[in-house]
Design an enzyme around this catalytic site. Sequence first.
Site, mmCIF file in Angstrom:
data_model
loop_
_atom_site.group_PDB
_atom_site.id
_atom_site.type_symbol
_atom_site.label_atom_id
_atom_site.label_comp_id
_atom_site.label_asym_id
_atom_site.label_seq_id
_atom_site.Cartn_x
_atom_site.Cartn_y
_atom_site.Cartn_z
ATOM 1 N N CYS A 100 0.880 -1.172 0.000
ATOM 2 C CA CYS A 100 0.000 0.000 0.000
ATOM 3 C C CYS A 100 0.917 1.220 0.000
ATOM 4 O O CYS A 100 2.048 1.137 -0.463
ATOM 5 C CB CYS A 100 -0.945 -0.023 1.199
ATOM 6 S SG CYS A 100 -0.108 0.090 2.789
ATOM 7 N N ARG A 101 0.463 2.318 0.535
ATOM 8 C CA ARG A 101 1.292 3.521 0.539
ATOM 9 C C ARG A 101 2.425 3.430 1.560
ATOM 10 O O ARG A 101 3.573 3.716 1.243
ATOM 11 C CB ARG A 101 0.436 4.767 0.803
ATOM 12 C CG ARG A 101 1.227 6.050 0.720
ATOM 13 C CD ARG A 101 0.336 7.287 0.862
ATOM 14 N NE ARG A 101 1.127 8.489 0.822
ATOM 15 C CZ ARG A 101 1.820 8.963 1.857
ATOM 16 N NH1 ARG A 101 1.813 8.334 2.996
ATOM 17 N NH2 ARG A 101 2.524 10.065 1.739
#
Length: 141
Positions: A100-101
């Site tokens: 993810c981020r």
Amino acid sequence: MEQYQEFVANNPVLFVALAVLLATITFVEFKRLTRKYAALGPNEVVRVLNQEDGLVLDVRDEAEVRQGRIKGARHIPLKELKNRMGELQKYRDKSVVVYCRTGNRSAQASEILCSNGFANVINLHGGVVAWQNANLPLSKK
């Protein structure tokens, strides 16, 4: 010993804060030691991807994916992962790299995958931010 008891009696808020802090540290470390997935940095993930045939799973939201993603990654947002688990069944026995981020949502996704029988789940520690900091490319396609 009397000094400790006196300290606790005179500073109950500090003592409670210490107890909460110790409990939190213990809980986090216990979770880290008992997790069923691996957490690897960008360079280790590149090594895994080069050596094994598996899946790269992007669990970010659509707006984040438009900014760039790891080449060949499959996009399934975290909020849809449980409902779309059937699409991933052919990767149950292969390496699945989840990102993810920053690595928080992918840790949740890794837990979901492990609880659904995936054998070799890898969370990209630090997510896309760490990937970019390691000067690794993102694809805009």
